[in-house]
Design a protein around this motif. Structure first.
Motif, PDB file in Angstrom:
ATOM      1  N   LEU A  57       0.856  -1.184   0.000  1.00 32.45           N
ATOM      2  CA  LEU A  57       0.000   0.000   0.000  1.00 32.45           C
ATOM      3  C   LEU A  57       0.889   1.231   0.000  1.00 32.45           C
ATOM      4  N   LEU A  58       0.867   1.997  -1.064  1.00 33.07           N
ATOM      5  CA  LEU A  58       1.562   3.273  -1.050  1.00 33.07           C
ATOM      6  C   LEU A  58       0.697   4.305  -0.337  1.00 33.07           C
ATOM      7  N   ASP A  59       1.296   5.436   0.020  1.00 28.51           N
ATOM      8  CA  ASP A  59       0.595   6.362   0.917  1.00 28.51           C
ATOM      9  C   ASP A  59      -0.570   7.100   0.272  1.00 28.51           C
ATOM     10  N   ASP A  60      -0.734   6.960  -1.064  1.00 25.80           N
ATOM     11  CA  ASP A  60      -1.875   7.595  -1.731  1.00 25.80           C
ATOM     12  C   ASP A  60      -2.925   6.569  -2.159  1.00 25.80           C
ATOM     13  N   ALA A  61      -2.835   5.342  -1.649  1.00 28.56           N
ATOM     14  CA  ALA A  61      -3.781   4.295  -2.031  1.00 28.56           C
ATOM     15  C   ALA A  61      -5.183   4.609  -1.545  1.00 28.56           C
ATOM     16  N   ASP A  62      -6.176   4.205  -2.319  1.00 27.46           N
ATOM     17  CA  ASP A  62      -7.577   4.335  -1.929  1.00 27.46           C
ATOM     18  C   ASP A  62      -7.903   3.195  -0.965  1.00 27.46           C
ATOM     19  N   LEU A  63      -7.890   3.481   0.323  1.00 25.02           N
ATOM     20  CA  LEU A  63      -8.067   2.431   1.325  1.00 25.02           C
ATOM     21  C   LEU A  63      -9.464   1.834   1.301  1.00 25.02           C
ATOM     22  N   ASP A  64     -10.460   2.601   0.884  1.00 24.95           N
ATOM     23  CA  ASP A  64     -11.820   2.061   0.814  1.00 24.95           C
ATOM     24  C   ASP A  64     -11.889   0.875  -0.153  1.00 24.95           C
ATOM     25  N   THR A  65     -11.063   0.903  -1.185  1.00 24.88           N
ATOM     26  CA  THR A  65     -11.017  -0.186  -2.154  1.00 24.88           C
ATOM     27  C   THR A  65      -9.920  -1.196  -1.812  1.00 24.88           C
ATOM     28  N   ALA A  66      -8.783  -0.683  -1.349  1.00 30.91           N
ATOM     29  CA  ALA A  66      -7.611  -1.530  -1.146  1.00 30.91           C
ATOM     30  C   ALA A  66      -7.789  -2.524  -0.006  1.00 30.91           C
ATOM     31  N   ARG A 116       1.264 -10.873   2.847  1.00 31.20           N
ATOM     32  CA  ARG A 116       1.924  -9.790   3.599  1.00 31.20           C
ATOM     33  C   ARG A 116       1.380  -8.454   3.104  1.00 31.20           C
ATOM     34  N   LEU A 117       0.920  -7.630   4.002  1.00 27.79           N
ATOM     35  CA  LEU A 117       0.419  -6.302   3.650  1.00 27.79           C
ATOM     36  C   LEU A 117       1.407  -5.268   4.175  1.00 27.79           C
ATOM     37  N   LEU A 118       2.020  -4.539   3.261  1.00 26.30           N
ATOM     38  CA  LEU A 118       3.013  -3.541   3.623  1.00 26.30           C
ATOM     39  C   LEU A 118       2.341  -2.175   3.676  1.00 26.30           C
ATOM     40  N   VAL A 119       2.464  -1.490   4.825  1.00 23.73           N
ATOM     41  CA  VAL A 119       1.668  -0.297   5.125  1.00 23.73           C
ATOM     42  C   VAL A 119       2.579   0.845   5.561  1.00 23.73           C
ATOM     43  N   PRO A 120       2.390   2.060   5.023  1.00 17.94           N
ATOM     44  CA  PRO A 120       3.140   3.217   5.530  1.00 17.94           C
ATOM     45  C   PRO A 120       2.929   3.352   7.040  1.00 17.94           C
ATOM     46  N   ARG A 121       4.002   3.538   7.774  1.00 18.51           N
ATOM     47  CA  ARG A 121       3.910   3.528   9.229  1.00 18.51           C
ATOM     48  C   ARG A 121       2.916   4.563   9.753  1.00 18.51           C
ATOM     49  N   ARG A 122       2.857   5.704   9.104  1.00 15.47           N
ATOM     50  CA  ARG A 122       1.950   6.753   9.600  1.00 15.47           C
ATOM     51  C   ARG A 122       0.482   6.397   9.385  1.00 15.47           C
ATOM     52  N   LEU A 123       0.208   5.420   8.503  1.00 11.19           N
ATOM     53  CA  LEU A 123      -1.173   5.002   8.257  1.00 11.19           C
ATOM     54  C   LEU A 123      -1.530   3.714   9.006  1.00 11.19           C
ATOM     55  N   LEU A 124      -0.594   3.192   9.806  1.00 10.91           N
ATOM     56  CA  LEU A 124      -0.762   1.853  10.359  1.00 10.91           C
ATOM     57  C   LEU A 124      -2.010   1.721  11.227  1.00 10.91           C
ATOM     58  N   ALA A 125      -2.218   2.635  12.133  1.00  7.52           N
ATOM     59  CA  ALA A 125      -3.355   2.514  13.057  1.00  7.52           C
ATOM     60  C   ALA A 125      -4.682   2.487  12.299  1.00  7.52           C
ATOM     61  N   ARG A 130      -9.332  -0.708   9.906  1.00  6.98           N
ATOM     62  CA  ARG A 130     -10.086  -1.140   8.734  1.00  6.98           C
ATOM     63  C   ARG A 130      -9.963  -2.655   8.530  1.00  6.98           C
ATOM     64  N   LEU A 131      -8.772  -3.192   8.743  1.00  4.47           N
ATOM     65  CA  LEU A 131      -8.574  -4.635   8.566  1.00  4.47           C
ATOM     66  C   LEU A 131      -9.420  -5.436   9.543  1.00  4.47           C
ATOM     67  N   GLY A 191       2.598 -10.553  -6.127  1.00  2.65           N
ATOM     68  CA  GLY A 191       2.740  -9.304  -5.386  1.00  2.65           C
ATOM     69  C   GLY A 191       1.662  -8.336  -5.807  1.00  2.65           C
ATOM     70  N   GLY A 192       1.557  -7.247  -5.078  1.00  2.00           N
ATOM     71  CA  GLY A 192       0.577  -6.219  -5.407  1.00  2.00           C
ATOM     72  C   GLY A 192       1.102  -4.839  -5.045  1.00  2.00           C
ATOM     73  N   VAL A 193       0.645  -3.847  -5.776  1.00  2.00           N
ATOM     74  CA  VAL A 193       0.961  -2.445  -5.468  1.00  2.00           C
ATOM     75  C   VAL A 193      -0.312  -1.640  -5.618  1.00  2.00           C
ATOM     76  N   TRP A 194      -0.559  -0.769  -4.629  1.00  2.00           N
ATOM     77  CA  TRP A 194      -1.725   0.109  -4.643  1.00  2.00           C
ATOM     78  C   TRP A 194      -1.293   1.568  -4.632  1.00  2.00           C
ATOM     79  N   SER A 195      -1.797   2.330  -5.586  1.00  2.00           N
ATOM     80  CA  SER A 195      -1.513   3.765  -5.643  1.00  2.00           C
ATOM     81  C   SER A 195      -2.554   4.442  -6.514  1.00  2.00           C
ATOM     82  N   ALA A 196      -2.864   5.698  -6.186  1.00  2.00           N
ATOM     83  CA  ALA A 196      -3.745   6.506  -7.038  1.00  2.00           C
ATOM     84  C   ALA A 196      -3.037   6.911  -8.321  1.00  2.00           C
ATOM     85  N   ASP A 197      -1.725   6.818  -8.341  1.00  2.00           N
ATOM     86  CA  ASP A 197      -0.906   7.207  -9.483  1.00  2.00           C
ATOM     87  C   ASP A 197      -0.368   5.923 -10.128  1.00  2.00           C
ATOM     88  N   ARG A 198      -0.925   5.551 -11.280  1.00  2.00           N
ATOM     89  CA  ARG A 198      -0.530   4.282 -11.893  1.00  2.00           C
ATOM     90  C   ARG A 198       0.955   4.270 -12.240  1.00  2.00           C
TER      91      ARG A 198
END
Length: 487
Positions: A267-276, A297-306, A311-312, A422-429
């Motif tokens: 999960l990159l920091d601009d990912a749409d979490l509602d979908t991701a 394995r879900l990799l999450v920006p530390r500042r978004l972890l909580a 959500r999980l 693997g997977g990558v999530w971002s609003a910027d393709r």
């Protein structure tokens, strides 16, 4: 299981099997043993199948060898048409195959019908399409480079997505002009018999496809070591792949190995979490997490972890665990007692290593004492040094790994000996693609796409995830040899 659920499930394929399919006929085995097929939801035996032995294996390989010349010289259009007929035959049994796989694997009936019974049809259809545009011959300088059928193929398939893996091996082998001996998983062998019946219905000539069920230590070893086998294609554990490689090397055979995975979903920091987040849960827990390409394995920006953890927990709470034949159930049991115990050991190890449990645990949900059920489980604060971040669990366990920056995310993603998916999530393709290019893995899914929507794309892994590729033209490559005609 309620009376209503019995009424909608077609269980006509769940029955004893007493014969092997060799040289176009159902024949008595030389082997004397049988394998019981156990329902993972009831812990009861629902059917039994005969076991072949080394004599049966030799009969099947000899039949495939005899059939090879004529089949390899059959016009490609006819081979492709045969695979299309095979796809149609499987499709006509979709409901019965869904009920069969729900019974022997434990995937909820609706999912088993729409995924387990539908994917092999799609794989065969995609293989036929790929074969029509495949570059069987090409000019290279003053040479003509020709792809020829490799020979007799030993196909060894797993229990988790059994029909899909059978189709992914048999389809490209047949269009390439190879003949096949199949050993299905002893845990879920019934679907292999249904597939053989579809082969017979499709008018595929005798000997081109043969079925010998049995133990890997007997039938598998005999297939891989047989001097008339040219290619071995296995989907299974790393240990099984290593053994196949060791035995095949003695005969200088080609091998295609699709093995384990410990795939990262970034999960990159601009990912749409509602979908991701719903997608991340789905791709981690499909088939009770028993998928080699599960994004475990879900990799999450530390500042978004909580926020991601919250959500999980909510999303995992929506999973309905229960009898695969009950309406509304979204996750069934794991396949057997040994698998359940293995997953429990991984969960216990994660707790001892300091991972933080935020959902689930080692016990079954309340009311599910019978059956091999487990709760969907999520750990957070997992570091790459922990075994739970390195070892394939093959069960309903998702680990969350926080990272500080993009480089850190790539390092964590590439920190295991596996490299299957693997997977990558971002609003910027473009940003997602940039990260995807840096992942050492055989397949990367951008913003939640699914493998089953891309059967023309290659599937296979780096490192301990295996050798070679399946699906599309890349899958056909595995069953061809290259001849250069000079001048």
């Amino acid at each position: 299981m309620t009376a209503a659920s019995h009424a909608v499930a077609d269980l006509s394929e769940v029955r004893d099997r007493d014969h092997l399919y060799i040289d176009g006929a159902w024949v008595e085995p030389n082997g004397t043993g049988r394998t019981d097929v156990e329902s993972p939801s009831t812990e009861k035996v629902v059917a039994s199948v005969v076991n072949g032995d080394d004599v049966d294996t030799d009969r099947a390989v000899q039949a495939a060898h005899r059939a090879f010349r004529e089949w390899s010289e059959t016009p490609r259009d006819e081979r492709i048409a045969a695979v299309e007929r095979l796809a149609a035959a499987l499709d006509s049994r979709r409901n019965a195959l869904g009920g069969l796989i729900a019974s022997e694997v434990g995937m909820p009936l609706e999912q088993a019908t729409t995924a387990q019974a539908t994917m092999p049809v799609g794989v065969l259809e995609a293989t036929a399409r790929a074969a029509k545009s495949y570059e069987w011959e090409e000019s290279v300088g003053n040479s003509l480079v020709v792809r020829q059928p490799a020979g007799v193929v030993a196909a060894i398939t797993p229990w988790n997505f059994p029909l899909h893996q059978i189709a992914a091996k048999v389809g490209p082998a047949l269009v390439a002009g190879c003949t096949v001996v199949l050993k299905p998983s002893a845990v879920a062998p019934l679907n292999g018999f249904a597939f053989a019946e579809c082969v017979a219905e499709s008018g595929i000539p005798p000997g081109v496809f043969n079925l010998v069920p049995g133990r890997g230590s007997v039938v598998g070893e005999a297939m891989v070591s047989h001097p008339l086998v040219s290619v071995v294609s296995l989907t299974g554990s790393v240990e099984s792949g290593a053994r196949v490689g060791q035995v095949a090397a003695q005969g200088i055979k080609r091998v295609c190995l699709e093995l384990g995975g410990k795939s990262a979903n970034v999960l990159l920091d601009d990912a749409d979490l509602d979908t991701a987040i719903p997608s991340a849960v789905s791709q981690a827990f499909v088939n009770s997490g028993q998928a080699c390409n599960a994004l475990s394995r879900l990799l999450v920006p530390r500042r978004l972890l909580a926020g991601v953890e919250e959500r999980l927990v909510a999303e995992v709470g929506r999973i309905v665990v229960g009898d695969p034949f009950e309406p509304g159930v979204t996750m069934g049991p794991v396949v057997n007692a040994a698998q359940r115990e293995s997953v429990r050991e991984h969960i216990g190890g994660a707790l001892r290593s300091g991972a933080r449990l935020i959902a689930g645990g080692a016990e079954a949900p309340p009311g599910l004492a019978t059956g091999y059920y487990l709760s969907p489980t999520v750990f957070s604060d997992v570091t790459s040094e922990m075994p739970i971040a390195q070892e394939e669990v093959f069960g309903p366990v998702l680990v969350v790994q926080p990272y500080d920056d993009e480089d850190g995310a790539v390092t964590i993603a590439n920190s295991t000996p596996f490299g299957l998916s693997g997977g990558v999530w971002s609003a910027d393709r473009a940003r997602a693609l940039s990260v995807a290019h840096r992942l050492r893995t055989g397949q990367v899914k951008i913003n939640g796409v699914r493998t089953r929507d891309h059967f023309d794309a290659p599937f296979g892994g780096y490192g301990l995830s295996g050798l070679g590729r399946e699906l599309g033209r890349f899958g056909i490559d595995e069953f061809t040899e290259v001849t250069s005609i000079l001048g």
